[in-house]
Design an enzyme around this catalytic site. Structure first.
Site, mmCIF file in Angstrom:
data_model
loop_
_atom_site.group_PDB
_atom_site.id
_atom_site.type_symbol
_atom_site.label_atom_id
_atom_site.label_comp_id
_atom_site.label_asym_id
_atom_site.label_seq_id
_atom_site.Cartn_x
_atom_site.Cartn_y
_atom_site.Cartn_z
ATOM 1 N N GLY A 167 0.820 -1.204 0.000
ATOM 2 C CA GLY A 167 0.000 0.000 0.000
ATOM 3 C C GLY A 167 0.854 1.254 0.000
ATOM 4 N N THR B 201 5.161 1.823 5.697
ATOM 5 C CA THR B 201 3.785 1.397 5.896
ATOM 6 C C THR B 201 3.091 2.370 6.832
ATOM 7 O OG1 THR B 201 2.287 -0.285 6.799
ATOM 8 C CG2 THR B 201 4.494 -0.219 7.723
ATOM 9 N N ASP C 235 0.689 1.512 8.535
ATOM 10 C CA ASP C 235 0.234 0.696 9.656
ATOM 11 C C ASP C 235 1.204 0.706 10.830
ATOM 12 O OD1 ASP C 235 -2.177 -0.298 8.436
ATOM 13 O OD2 ASP C 235 -0.912 -1.541 7.165
ATOM 14 N N GLY D 229 -6.110 -0.553 9.590
ATOM 15 C CA GLY D 229 -5.366 -1.257 10.630
ATOM 16 C C GLY D 229 -5.904 -2.659 10.797
ATOM 17 N N ARG D 230 -5.219 -3.642 10.216
ATOM 18 C CA ARG D 230 -5.708 -5.021 10.228
ATOM 19 C C ARG D 230 -5.539 -5.663 11.605
ATOM 20 N NH1 ARG D 230 -6.790 -8.139 6.134
ATOM 21 N NH2 ARG D 230 -5.864 -6.597 4.740
ATOM 22 N N GLU E 39 -10.630 -0.960 11.286
ATOM 23 C CA GLU E 39 -11.293 -1.871 10.346
ATOM 24 C C GLU E 39 -11.093 -3.323 10.746
ATOM 25 O OE1 GLU E 39 -9.437 -1.355 6.538
ATOM 26 O OE2 GLU E 39 -7.498 -2.114 7.220
ATOM 27 N N GLN F 123 -6.240 8.204 4.031
ATOM 28 C CA GLN F 123 -5.239 8.168 5.098
ATOM 29 C C GLN F 123 -3.816 8.112 4.561
ATOM 30 O OE1 GLN F 123 -7.084 5.182 8.252
ATOM 31 N NE2 GLN F 123 -7.850 4.862 6.183
ATOM 32 N N ARG F 124 -3.669 7.474 3.420
ATOM 33 C CA ARG F 124 -2.322 7.283 2.884
ATOM 34 C C ARG F 124 -2.017 8.183 1.695
ATOM 35 N NH1 ARG F 124 -3.761 1.258 0.613
ATOM 36 N NH2 ARG F 124 -4.400 1.857 -1.502
#
Length: 411
Positions: free
Chosen positions: A12, A141, A143, A190-191, A246, A302-303
């Site tokens: 991503g 990332t 994340d 956010g996985r 998420e 967000q990115r």
């Protein structure tokens, strides 16, 4: 540096990933690299011999500055999982024959966990064959879940955007009064790690109370308790703002979004596409409480929000790109560049290297002690960790009132 370099981007995108690319290019040129090639769409593109000579596209200092301010992956990205070496050695033979043809001295990959898996496998194959090409990973990332580095480039800018957006949402939510109250649920990426959703707490200050609840994926999510908490809040105030990851899951391991058929795509690395968490919770609230609900999914914004990029983030992204070139030039391989935090006030950091075997496929989650005991917010320690990373601004280059990005120049 006597040979050529090739660089790719994977996974991503972030608002800072192209700053790392700029760091690789500038440092390689300064150290005497003959050519700096860019893989189009990462290792997948390289297998198709799809690459460009970056000197044809980055020709001036202004181009470098534009690249640092350009969101998304300038070279294009991919989510391509290399097979295990023993399962498909022909793929590796093909990759290395292309590297030999291009006289590649150094292979640099900018990405997250899955990208470091690629660096690990390629460097292992090079060692098995006694191949001289050096393989270095550059962390990226939003994340912030890469192991061994204090934080990852891309996270600071995403956190800045999230904190800003949640503050604007809260400001908007208090404008109108509804009979049974208004609940706004903000779904944040956010996985398995809550670094991004926790950044919603950055909105809190003298002029803003911040979100009422923050739910991270590190802890099981209790829907019944969630409904009770919302009822209690609506008894005290006219609006409620909740930030949810998420990736929040029930105690049985199911993603909340799976309750609404929100998982219908799985990528090459086995990652489910998560969406629909906020919509499911909003429907439950509307059914059981009767309040007005609204959902906001920050999604790719967000990115991609380079207009709100953190200056610290852009600078560090550039630095880790350059550090990878320097490490390869000095003989290192099979390593990922990391960021070491030296102090918070004033904020200072430096770069170092870590063996990619200790990084790939390892996720860094938010420490339990940085989440409140009841699991509905983050602590002051979390905020102290994040706040230095969002400092400073990077002014876009504006043309006709809109930011200008670096684009691929046609031959």
């Amino acid at each position: 540096m006597k040979g050529n370099i090739i660089v790719g981007q994977s996974g991503g995108p972030t608002a800072a990933i192209n700053s790392s690319l700029a760091g690789v290019y500038r440092t390689a040129i300064d150290r005497g690299a003959k050519k700096v090639y860019g893989m189009r769409h990462g290792i997948q593109g390289l297998l198709n011999e799809d690459y460009i000579d970056l000197s044809e596209h980055i020709q001036t200092d202004l181009d470098v500055e534009l690249l640092k301010r350009t969101p998304a992956a300038y070279l294009g990205s991919c989510r391509y999982k290399l097979p295990e070496i023993h399962e498909d050695i022909a793929t590796y033979d093909k990759i290395f024959s292309i590297l030999d043809k291009l006289e590649i001295e150094c292979f640099i990959y900018i990405g997250g966990n899955d990208s470091m898996d690629t660096i690990k496998k390629l460097s292992d194959y090079a060692i098995l064959r006694g191949h001289p090409t050096k393989f270095l990973g550059v962390p990226k990332t939003i994340d912030n879940d890469l192991a061994l580095t204090d934080h990852t480039p891309g996270y600071g800018s995403a956190a800045k955007y999230i904190g800003t957006s949640v503050k604007e949402i809260i400001q908007d939510s208090q404008a109108l009064i509804y009979d049974k109250g208004l609940v706004t649920i903000v779904e944040i990426m956010g996985r398995n790690a809550g670094w991004l959703v926790g950044a919603a707490a950055l909105s809190k200050g003298e002029d803003c109370d911040g979100p009422d609840l923050i739910y991270v994926p590190e802890l099981p999510f209790d829907i019944d308790n969630f409904l009770v908490r919302i009822k209690e809040l609506l008894a005290e105030k006219t609006f409620v703002v909740v930030a949810v990851s998420e990736g929040i899951r029930l105690a049985d391991g199911r993603y909340v979004c799976e309750l609404t058929d929100g998982v219908d795509f799985v990528d090459a690395f086995g990652h489910k596409q998560l969406t629909g968490t906020a919509n499911y919770l909003a429907r439950r609230l509307a059914q059981e409480i009767g309040c007005k609900t609204r959902t906001i999914e920050l999604s790719s914004m967000q990115r991609a929000a380079s207009h709100l990029a953190s200056r610290i983030d852009i600078l560090e992204a550039f630095q880790v790109g350059g550090a990878a070139v320097k490490a390869a030039d000095e003989g290192d391989t099979g390593e990922m560049v990391i960021i070491k935090r030296l102090s918070d006030d004033p904020y200072q950091s430096t770069t170092d290297l870590r063996n990619v075997h200790k990084v790939s496929n390892v996720e860094k989650v938010v420490p339990r002690e940085w989440i409140t005991e009841d699991g509905t917010y983050v602590t002051d320690e979390f905020i102290s960790y994040v706040r230095p990373l969002i400092q400073g601004d990077v002014s876009p280059v504006m043309v006709d009132g809109i930011p200008r990005y670096l684009y691929h120049k046609k031959k």
